[in-house]
Scaffold this active site. Structure first.
Site, mmCIF file in Angstrom:
data_model
loop_
_atom_site.group_PDB
_atom_site.id
_atom_site.type_symbol
_atom_site.label_atom_id
_atom_site.label_comp_id
_atom_site.label_asym_id
_atom_site.label_seq_id
_atom_site.Cartn_x
_atom_site.Cartn_y
_atom_site.Cartn_z
ATOM 1 N N LYS A 121 21.616 52.897 -93.810
ATOM 2 C CA LYS A 121 23.055 53.028 -93.557
ATOM 3 C C LYS A 121 23.738 51.682 -93.382
ATOM 4 C CE LYS A 121 23.016 57.682 -91.670
ATOM 5 N NZ LYS A 121 23.038 58.492 -90.467
ATOM 6 N N LYS A 201 16.316 63.090 -99.687
ATOM 7 C CA LYS A 201 16.342 64.322 -98.882
ATOM 8 C C LYS A 201 17.738 64.945 -98.938
ATOM 9 C CE LYS A 201 18.012 62.719 -94.624
ATOM 10 N NZ LYS A 201 18.449 62.895 -93.347
ATOM 11 N N LYS A 204 23.513 65.974 -95.008
ATOM 12 C CA LYS A 204 24.794 66.590 -94.650
ATOM 13 C C LYS A 204 25.949 65.821 -95.249
ATOM 14 C CE LYS A 204 23.637 66.961 -90.122
ATOM 15 N NZ LYS A 204 24.194 66.038 -89.213
#
Ligand code: TYM
Length: 336
Positions: A121, A201, A204
């Site tokens: 991130k 993966k 969200k």
């Protein structure tokens, strides 16, 4: 007749960050396991709304306020029962950020920089300090409740391990206080991959940004079907057990978990065929999984006063446990 007192149930604690759209990976890796095992444990489940602020551009205030309610309602719709589980918002229990600060001060920066989620991130221009210290807040979330287990998907394994390290460091510096928690991670289905890209993966935030990436728990049935039917597989003409590409493997895992079949049963059904029948079966199962969740969700959202009551009661119960631990910590470090 034995008059032995039955042993207390082991405690579990876990949470979901209030960012992005909840998807079938969150359901399989976390929510469904929490709900199914509620009678086995003493349960604390929360919504990590403080964690949502680490990238503020992603969470406008009105979005965060509404999103938190959506997630609580999904917790209930997925079967979490306020009579058997304490359900609460992280921001309503101030012991979390207070203990996080104490942990920030005893956690080497190098431990935080090692976290793979931080590395991924922080590729953005200028990561916030919160993005770096996020796992120390997660350690506080966990250790305040002294749980034996932390049921999570595979991507959270490293954060739970860091919590163990922080607990160990505190115990070493100030004397044993924290129970060292163990991650509880299911064997299969702990890392559901993106349907549009099985190398990453299911996430969200991508569920919110990219059509075809995820089966969101609140997606309408035709969207769920379209997403599964478009899932990336490979160019082999037929499914073969010795030649499963990541996309086909992911679909097989979804099929097995949602239908309760073994790998052998799944292969017996689909081996030798093209991928159409597997996709159709997964689409049907996914629709059958989300439909009852959505129907309960809509009932719950019809009256938000119930959500408010659940959260108020949950915060009170959670704070009683968290404040007790925090007080002991403050005594140890000399703040009380
Ligand atoms: P979060 O919100 O990303 O994910 C919530 C839970 O869902 C699991 N999960 C998955 N499982 C299988 N396949 C996937 N593709 C998948 N994606 C997510 C996660 O492993 C997790 O169990 N930092 C945490 C939230 C948190 C927390 C905590 C968790 C804050 N404090 C304390 C446990 C204990 C997070 O961002 O999870």
């Amino acid at each position: 007749m034995s008059d032995a007192v039955p042993a207390a149930r082991p405690r579990v604690l876990s949470g979901i960050a209030a960012t992005g759209k909840l998807h079938i990976g969150n359901y399989i890796g976390a929510l469904s396991v929490w709900a199914k095992e509620q009678d086995r444990y003493e349960n604390f489940f929360f919504i990590a709304d403080l964690h949502a602020l680490t990238i503020p551009e992603n969470v406008p205030p009105d979005y965060l306020r509404e999103h938190v309610r959506e997630i609580v309602a999904l917790y209930l719709a997925c079967g979490l029962d306020p009579d058997r589980s304490v359900l609460f918002l992280q921001s309503r229990v101030p012991a979390h950020p207070t203990l996080a600060w104490i942990f920030d001060c005893l956690t080497p920066v190098s431990w935080l920089e090692r976290m793979t989620q931080y590395k991924a991130k922080s590729e953005q221009a200028s990561p916030s300090a919160g993005l770096l210290t996020y796992p120390a807040l997660q350690a506080a979330d966990i250790l305040l409740y002294q749980p034996k287990y932390v049921p999570v998907g595979d991507d959270q394994r490293q954060h739970v391990e860091l919590s163990r390290d922080i607990a160990g460091r505190f115990n070493h510096l100030y004397g044993d206080l924290f129970v060292i928690p163990e991650p509880l991670i299911r064997q299969s289905g702990a890392r559901i991959m993106g349907l549009d890209d099985p190398a990453i993966k299911m996430s969200k935030s991508l569920a919110e940004k990219r059509d075809g990436h995820a089966i969101a728990l609140l997606d309408p049935p035709d969207t769920v079907r379209r997403t599964v039917m478009r899932a990336v597989t490979d160019s082999n003409p037929a499914l073969r057990r010795d030649n499963l590409s990541p996309g086909v493997e992911n679909l097989l895992v979804l099929y097995e978990i949602l239908s309760g079949s073994t790998r052998e049963q799944a292969l017996h059904q689909f081996e030798g065929n093209g991928y159409g029948p597997l996709k159709t079966a997964v689409a049907d199962l996914a629709v059958d999984t989300v439909a009852p969740i959505q129907s309960r969700y809509n009932d719950i959202r019809a009256d938000d006063t119930y959500l408010d009551k659940v959260l108020a009661e949950g915060a009170e119960k959670a704070a009683a446990v968290a404040d007790h631990t925090l007080h002991r910590v403050m005594q140890r470090v000399g703040l009380a």
